[in-house]
Design a protein around this motif. Structure first.
Motif, PDB file in Angstrom:
ATOM      1  N   PHE A   5       0.857  -1.186   0.000  1.00  0.00           N
ATOM      2  CA  PHE A   5       0.000   0.000   0.000  1.00  0.00           C
ATOM      3  C   PHE A   5       0.894   1.237   0.000  1.00  0.00           C
ATOM      4  O   PHE A   5       1.847   1.323   0.780  1.00  0.00           O
ATOM      5  N   VAL A   6       0.587   2.197  -0.877  1.00  0.00           N
ATOM      6  CA  VAL A   6       1.320   3.461  -0.918  1.00  0.00           C
ATOM      7  C   VAL A   6       0.317   4.598  -1.059  1.00  0.00           C
ATOM      8  O   VAL A   6      -0.838   4.399  -1.448  1.00  0.00           O
ATOM      9  N   ALA A   7       0.773   5.795  -0.749  1.00  0.00           N
ATOM     10  CA  ALA A   7      -0.059   6.994  -0.922  1.00  0.00           C
ATOM     11  C   ALA A   7       0.856   8.211  -0.910  1.00  0.00           C
ATOM     12  O   ALA A   7       2.035   8.122  -0.553  1.00  0.00           O
ATOM     13  N   ASP A   8       0.314   9.332  -1.317  1.00  0.00           N
ATOM     14  CA  ASP A   8       1.001  10.619  -1.194  1.00  0.00           C
ATOM     15  C   ASP A   8       2.371  10.639  -1.875  1.00  0.00           C
ATOM     16  O   ASP A   8       3.345  11.144  -1.339  1.00  0.00           O
ATOM     17  N   ILE A   9       2.427  10.097  -3.078  1.00  0.00           N
ATOM     18  CA  ILE A   9       3.656  10.167  -3.863  1.00  0.00           C
ATOM     19  C   ILE A   9       3.836  11.574  -4.426  1.00  0.00           C
ATOM     20  O   ILE A   9       4.941  12.072  -4.548  1.00  0.00           O
ATOM     21  N   HIS A  10       2.741  12.226  -4.780  1.00  0.00           N
ATOM     22  CA  HIS A  10       2.750  13.627  -5.239  1.00  0.00           C
ATOM     23  C   HIS A  10       3.672  13.833  -6.447  1.00  0.00           C
ATOM     24  O   HIS A  10       4.504  14.740  -6.469  1.00  0.00           O
ATOM     25  N   ILE A  23       8.981   4.907 -10.163  1.00  0.00           N
ATOM     26  CA  ILE A  23       9.082   3.942 -11.267  1.00  0.00           C
ATOM     27  C   ILE A  23      10.020   2.799 -10.883  1.00  0.00           C
ATOM     28  O   ILE A  23       9.754   1.624 -11.183  1.00  0.00           O
ATOM     29  N   HIS A  24      11.111   3.122 -10.185  1.00  0.00           N
ATOM     30  CA  HIS A  24      12.016   2.081  -9.707  1.00  0.00           C
ATOM     31  C   HIS A  24      11.284   1.147  -8.736  1.00  0.00           C
ATOM     32  O   HIS A  24      11.462  -0.082  -8.783  1.00  0.00           O
ATOM     33  N   PHE A  25      10.472   1.720  -7.873  1.00  0.00           N
ATOM     34  CA  PHE A  25       9.661   0.927  -6.940  1.00  0.00           C
ATOM     35  C   PHE A  25       8.743  -0.030  -7.697  1.00  0.00           C
ATOM     36  O   PHE A  25       8.602  -1.204  -7.323  1.00  0.00           O
ATOM     37  N   LEU A  26       8.114   0.443  -8.756  1.00  0.00           N
ATOM     38  CA  LEU A  26       7.222  -0.408  -9.552  1.00  0.00           C
ATOM     39  C   LEU A  26       7.981  -1.540 -10.221  1.00  0.00           C
ATOM     40  O   LEU A  26       7.447  -2.652 -10.390  1.00  0.00           O
ATOM     41  N   HIS A  27       9.234  -1.284 -10.587  1.00  0.00           N
ATOM     42  CA  HIS A  27      10.037  -2.281 -11.291  1.00  0.00           C
ATOM     43  C   HIS A  27      10.726  -3.263 -10.342  1.00  0.00           C
ATOM     44  O   HIS A  27      11.300  -4.270 -10.813  1.00  0.00           O
ATOM     45  N   THR A  28      10.699  -2.984  -9.054  1.00  0.00           N
ATOM     46  CA  THR A  28      11.443  -3.821  -8.099  1.00  0.00           C
ATOM     47  C   THR A  28      10.521  -4.349  -6.987  1.00  0.00           C
ATOM     48  O   THR A  28      10.024  -5.458  -7.066  1.00  0.00           O
ATOM     49  N   ARG A  29      10.291  -3.547  -5.960  1.00  0.00           N
ATOM     50  CA  ARG A  29       9.521  -3.998  -4.804  1.00  0.00           C
ATOM     51  C   ARG A  29       8.101  -4.428  -5.180  1.00  0.00           C
ATOM     52  O   ARG A  29       7.597  -5.436  -4.669  1.00  0.00           O
ATOM     53  N   ALA A  30       7.458  -3.658  -6.051  1.00  0.00           N
ATOM     54  CA  ALA A  30       6.072  -3.972  -6.403  1.00  0.00           C
ATOM     55  C   ALA A  30       5.961  -5.303  -7.138  1.00  0.00           C
ATOM     56  O   ALA A  30       4.940  -6.001  -7.026  1.00  0.00           O
ATOM     57  N   HIS A 219       8.261  12.601  -0.165  1.00  0.00           N
ATOM     58  CA  HIS A 219       9.028  13.823  -0.405  1.00  0.00           C
ATOM     59  C   HIS A 219      10.533  13.560  -0.457  1.00  0.00           C
ATOM     60  O   HIS A 219      11.240  14.091  -1.311  1.00  0.00           O
ATOM     61  N   GLN A 220      11.027  12.741   0.458  1.00  0.00           N
ATOM     62  CA  GLN A 220      12.471  12.488   0.527  1.00  0.00           C
ATOM     63  C   GLN A 220      12.829  11.010   0.443  1.00  0.00           C
ATOM     64  O   GLN A 220      13.988  10.666   0.216  1.00  0.00           O
ATOM     65  N   GLN A 221      11.857  10.136   0.633  1.00  0.00           N
ATOM     66  CA  GLN A 221      12.094   8.701   0.543  1.00  0.00           C
ATOM     67  C   GLN A 221      10.772   7.996   0.254  1.00  0.00           C
ATOM     68  O   GLN A 221       9.700   8.594   0.367  1.00  0.00           O
ATOM     69  N   GLY A 222      10.870   6.734  -0.114  1.00  0.00           N
ATOM     70  CA  GLY A 222       9.665   5.960  -0.353  1.00  0.00           C
ATOM     71  C   GLY A 222       9.055   5.476   0.942  1.00  0.00           C
ATOM     72  O   GLY A 222       9.748   5.319   1.956  1.00  0.00           O
ATOM     73  N   SER A 223       7.747   5.247   0.927  1.00  0.00           N
ATOM     74  CA  SER A 223       7.037   4.773   2.111  1.00  0.00           C
ATOM     75  C   SER A 223       5.941   3.820   1.657  1.00  0.00           C
ATOM     76  O   SER A 223       5.208   4.101   0.710  1.00  0.00           O
ATOM     77  N   ALA A 224       5.824   2.690   2.348  1.00  0.00           N
ATOM     78  CA  ALA A 224       4.800   1.709   2.002  1.00  0.00           C
ATOM     79  C   ALA A 224       4.380   0.952   3.259  1.00  0.00           C
ATOM     80  O   ALA A 224       5.137   0.868   4.233  1.00  0.00           O
ATOM     81  N   ILE A 225       3.167   0.444   3.229  1.00  0.00           N
ATOM     82  CA  ILE A 225       2.696  -0.502   4.227  1.00  0.00           C
ATOM     83  C   ILE A 225       2.648  -1.875   3.560  1.00  0.00           C
ATOM     84  O   ILE A 225       2.126  -2.007   2.448  1.00  0.00           O
ATOM     85  N   LYS A 226       3.190  -2.861   4.235  1.00  0.00           N
ATOM     86  CA  LYS A 226       3.214  -4.221   3.702  1.00  0.00           C
ATOM     87  C   LYS A 226       2.412  -5.134   4.618  1.00  0.00           C
ATOM     88  O   LYS A 226       2.569  -5.100   5.843  1.00  0.00           O
ATOM     89  N   ILE A 227       1.526  -5.916   4.031  1.00  0.00           N
ATOM     90  CA  ILE A 227       0.805  -6.951   4.772  1.00  0.00           C
ATOM     91  C   ILE A 227       1.208  -8.304   4.203  1.00  0.00           C
ATOM     92  O   ILE A 227       1.046  -8.569   3.011  1.00  0.00           O
ATOM     93  N   ASP A 228       1.768  -9.137   5.050  1.00  0.00           N
ATOM     94  CA  ASP A 228       2.130 -10.496   4.652  1.00  0.00           C
ATOM     95  C   ASP A 228       2.009 -11.407   5.869  1.00  0.00           C
ATOM     96  O   ASP A 228       1.360 -11.032   6.865  1.00  0.00           O
ATOM     97  N   ALA A 229       2.629 -12.563   5.820  1.00  0.00           N
ATOM     98  CA  ALA A 229       2.519 -13.519   6.916  1.00  0.00           C
ATOM     99  C   ALA A 229       3.076 -12.967   8.224  1.00  0.00           C
ATOM    100  O   ALA A 229       2.687 -13.416   9.310  1.00  0.00           O
ATOM    101  N   ALA A 230       3.973 -12.001   8.132  1.00  0.00           N
ATOM    102  CA  ALA A 230       4.585 -11.420   9.330  1.00  0.00           C
ATOM    103  C   ALA A 230       3.690 -10.374   9.989  1.00  0.00           C
ATOM    104  O   ALA A 230       3.965  -9.926  11.096  1.00  0.00           O
ATOM    105  N   PRO A 238      15.091   4.417   0.565  1.00  0.00           N
ATOM    106  CA  PRO A 238      15.558   5.419  -0.403  1.00  0.00           C
ATOM    107  C   PRO A 238      14.899   5.187  -1.760  1.00  0.00           C
ATOM    108  O   PRO A 238      14.500   4.060  -2.081  1.00  0.00           O
ATOM    109  N   PHE A 239      14.809   6.215  -2.561  1.00  0.00           N
ATOM    110  CA  PHE A 239      14.092   6.125  -3.830  1.00  0.00           C
ATOM    111  C   PHE A 239      14.624   5.033  -4.753  1.00  0.00           C
ATOM    112  O   PHE A 239      13.849   4.421  -5.481  1.00  0.00           O
ATOM    113  N   CYS A 240      15.894   4.781  -4.751  1.00  0.00           N
ATOM    114  CA  CYS A 240      16.462   3.837  -5.726  1.00  0.00           C
ATOM    115  C   CYS A 240      17.024   2.587  -5.068  1.00  0.00           C
ATOM    116  O   CYS A 240      17.979   1.994  -5.558  1.00  0.00           O
ATOM    117  N   SER A 241      16.436   2.164  -3.937  1.00  0.00           N
ATOM    118  CA  SER A 241      16.894   0.945  -3.291  1.00  0.00           C
ATOM    119  C   SER A 241      15.978  -0.227  -3.649  1.00  0.00           C
ATOM    120  O   SER A 241      14.851  -0.048  -4.048  1.00  0.00           O
TER     121      SER A 241
END
Length: 241
Positions: A5-10, A23-30, A219-230, A238-241
């Motif tokens: 879950f993400v929001a407020d990318i602006h 876009i890097h997030f979409l190509h990697t973590r997502a 604004h300065q880094q990526g932020s997400a909420i993750k729901i999984d088994a944990a 960071p934006f490009c991690s």
């Protein structure tokens, strides 16, 4: 199961680092998730699905590729992009959701929303929100030329920024009674929202088994909420991690 879950990318043309990071997030973590939920304010401003801004086309392509890789994307409108509609959603291959959606995950009910409707102590904003969400006014605005729509949007945004200077943090944050009302009505044990730009996972007072997860802005880094088994986790990166 792994949901992001993400929001407020602006996203906007003036902030190329955020665009590159998203876009890097979409190509990697997502790509490692089973689904992606965008809870509003993907864009800094949205004046209509007919806006030919190249940035919007780049984001649509990146989201469509995500869908082609088998990861569905869902979108809830925010206060900045409440005019984003089916035409652009189709271009992105993402599904539009109502302003409040309940997800049934095994035995857990999760309610997701942008979050601005929870800030009921900000009377001026709520009055403005009710006005601009009137169907006739939205239709009238979309009939205007793009250049005029952009001018109006810039004026509204500038006025909003000036008005927020005089508001306390408490007024601009969520109202706990409003939060409890949504949790009770939906029967959810977890709420996920953005809008306030105050990332955290709060344990609710009712019984320590209910949680409110708040997304941070990009604004300065990526932020997400993750729901999984944990469980439910706030992830910042960071934006490009």
């Amino acid at each position: 199961m792994s949901l992001l879950f993400v929001a407020d990318i602006h996203l906007c043309q003036q902030e190329s680092a955020i665009t590159t990071g998203f876009i890097h997030f979409l190509h990697t973590r997502a790509l490692k998730a089973d689904a992606l939920y965008i809870l509003g304010d993907l864009f800094e401003v949205w004046i209509g699905d007919d806006d030919p801004n190249p940035l919007y086309q780049d984001i649509a392509l990146a989201l469509k590729v995500l869908n082609q890789r088998g990861i569905p994307c869902y979108f809830i409108n925010g206060n900045r992009d409440f005019l984003l509609s089916s035409r652009y959603a189709t271009a992105c291959a993402m599904t539009l959701l109502p302003e409040q959606q309940v997800l049934q995950l095994d035995r857990q009910r999760v309610v997701i929303l942008h979050g601005d409707v929870l800030c009921t102590d900000d009377k001026a904003y709520q009055s403005f929100r009710r006005m601009v969400h009137q169907r006739w006014l939205k239709q009238l605005f979309l009939y205007l030329p793009l250049s005029l729509r952009l001018l109006i949007a810039d004026r509204i945004r500038a006025n909003s920024q000036r008005a927020n200077v005089g508001k306390t943090d408490n007024i601009m944050d969520v109202n706990q009674q409003a939060v409890m009302a949504v949790m009770t009505y939906t029967g959810a044990s977890v709420m996920i929202h953005g809008h306030t730009h105050q990332p955290a996972i709060h344990t609710m007072d009712m019984d320590n088994c209910h949680y409110r997860a708040v997304l941070g802005s990009w604004h300065q880094q990526g932020s997400a909420i993750k729901i999984d088994a944990a469980g439910v986790t706030l992830v910042e990166f960071p934006f490009c991690s």
